[in-house]
Design a protein around this motif. Structure first.
Motif, PDB file in Angstrom:
ATOM      1  N   LEU A  86       0.807  -1.018   0.035  1.00 54.44           N
ATOM      2  CA  LEU A  86       0.293   0.227   0.761  1.00 54.44           C
ATOM      3  C   LEU A  86       1.064   1.172   0.337  1.00 54.44           C
ATOM      4  N   LEU A  87       1.724   1.131   0.885  1.00 53.24           N
ATOM      5  CA  LEU A  87       2.930   2.639   1.065  1.00 53.24           C
ATOM      6  C   LEU A  87       3.294   2.476  -0.531  1.00 53.24           C
ATOM      7  N   GLY A  88       3.806   1.033  -0.792  1.00 57.07           N
ATOM      8  CA  GLY A  88       4.841   1.627  -2.166  1.00 57.07           C
ATOM      9  C   GLY A  88       3.508   2.096  -3.611  1.00 57.07           C
ATOM     10  N   PHE A  89       2.803   1.769  -3.536  1.00 63.39           N
ATOM     11  CA  PHE A  89       1.659   2.499  -3.955  1.00 63.39           C
ATOM     12  C   PHE A  89       1.046   4.029  -3.887  1.00 63.39           C
ATOM     13  N   GLY A  90       0.421   3.852  -2.441  1.00 63.50           N
ATOM     14  CA  GLY A  90       1.126   5.331  -2.393  1.00 63.50           C
ATOM     15  C   GLY A  90       2.077   6.250  -3.038  1.00 63.50           C
ATOM     16  N   LEU A  91       2.911   6.316  -2.784  1.00 66.59           N
ATOM     17  CA  LEU A  91       4.623   6.438  -3.224  1.00 66.59           C
ATOM     18  C   LEU A  91       4.611   6.587  -4.969  1.00 66.59           C
ATOM     19  N   SER A  92       4.052   5.749  -5.859  1.00 67.25           N
ATOM     20  CA  SER A  92       4.099   5.934  -7.106  1.00 67.25           C
ATOM     21  C   SER A  92       2.801   7.062  -7.286  1.00 67.25           C
ATOM     22  N   ALA A  93       1.354   6.616  -6.334  1.00 69.05           N
ATOM     23  CA  ALA A  93       0.604   7.272  -7.149  1.00 69.05           C
ATOM     24  C   ALA A  93       1.360   9.234  -6.981  1.00 69.05           C
ATOM     25  N   ALA A  94       1.671   9.116  -5.661  1.00 68.57           N
ATOM     26  CA  ALA A  94       2.649  10.600  -5.443  1.00 68.57           C
ATOM     27  C   ALA A  94       3.518  11.255  -6.554  1.00 68.57           C
ATOM     28  N   ILE A  95       4.536  10.297  -7.389  1.00 71.86           N
ATOM     29  CA  ILE A  95       5.460  10.531  -8.081  1.00 71.86           C
ATOM     30  C   ILE A  95       4.609  10.575  -9.595  1.00 71.86           C
ATOM     31  N   GLU A  96       3.994  10.279  -9.747  1.00 68.56           N
ATOM     32  CA  GLU A  96       2.933  10.092 -10.891  1.00 68.56           C
ATOM     33  C   GLU A  96       2.034  11.441 -10.936  1.00 68.56           C
ATOM     34  N   LEU A  97       1.518  11.922 -10.092  1.00 69.36           N
ATOM     35  CA  LEU A  97       0.704  12.873  -9.583  1.00 69.36           C
ATOM     36  C   LEU A  97       1.499  14.238 -10.017  1.00 69.36           C
ATOM     37  N   ALA A  98       2.568  13.768  -8.971  1.00 71.95           N
ATOM     38  CA  ALA A  98       4.203  15.092  -9.375  1.00 71.95           C
ATOM     39  C   ALA A  98       3.903  15.698 -10.393  1.00 71.95           C
ATOM     40  N   GLN A  99       3.983  14.144 -10.948  1.00 77.82           N
ATOM     41  CA  GLN A  99       4.605  14.329 -13.378  1.00 77.82           C
ATOM     42  C   GLN A  99       3.923  14.934 -13.603  1.00 77.82           C
ATOM     43  N   LEU A 100       2.653  14.927 -13.607  1.00 76.27           N
ATOM     44  CA  LEU A 100       1.009  15.346 -13.637  1.00 76.27           C
ATOM     45  C   LEU A 100       0.754  16.896 -13.743  1.00 76.27           C
TER      46      LEU A 100
END
Length: 143
Positions: A86-100
């Motif tokens: 779940l934390l891996g998912f959250g970190l990855s989603a945060a990275i992708e949202l920051a890129q977006l």
């Protein structure tokens, strides 16, 4: 006998790892085009030798591999495997949202979130397999 790393060392390694991931994923400009030329040359060579690896496949595989250390390091700190994922998912989603939202030169994708999360899951799974195997070696066999 192999001793488990101290919590302080794991946290230090995690901080270094996260800094490297941030540098790799949140830098405004992607790698220089010469890097992509090299990757294309290697992929062409692999194709000629009978290994039909595409750029998209290589990128997806690299995203999986990039998050395996996350699964291992966070797994050493957190005992619940599902929380690591779940934390891996959250970190990855945060990275992708920051890129977006903040990095117009980067491309945010749902696929990256999926494969990064897979990498975290594989990392924590590998950690649990190593722990299980070590525990079995310590227990004397009966029979």
């Amino acid at each position: 006998m192999l001793q488990p790393p101290t919590r302080r060392r794991v946290v230090a390694a995690l901080v270094v790892y996260l800094a490297l991931v941030a540098r790799l994923t949140l830098w405004p400009a992607p790698a220089p085009s010469s890097t992509f030329d090299l990757v294309r040359s290697v992929l062409a060579w692999l194709s000629r030798t009978g290994i039909p690896l595409t750029y998209a496949g290589l990128e997806a595989g690299a995203n999986v591999v990039m998050f395996v250390p996350f699964g291992v390091l966070v797994g050493l700190l957190v005992r619940r495997w599902w929380l690591v994922v779940l934390l891996g998912f959250g970190l990855s989603a945060a990275i992708e949202l920051a890129q977006l939202f903040f990095l117009p030169t980067r491309v945010a994708t749902v696929q990256d979130v999926v494969v990064n999360t897979l990498g975290a899951a594989l990392g924590v799974l590998g950690l649990h397999l190593v722990r299980w195997r070590m525990a079995r070696r310590r227990v004397p066999s009966t029979g």
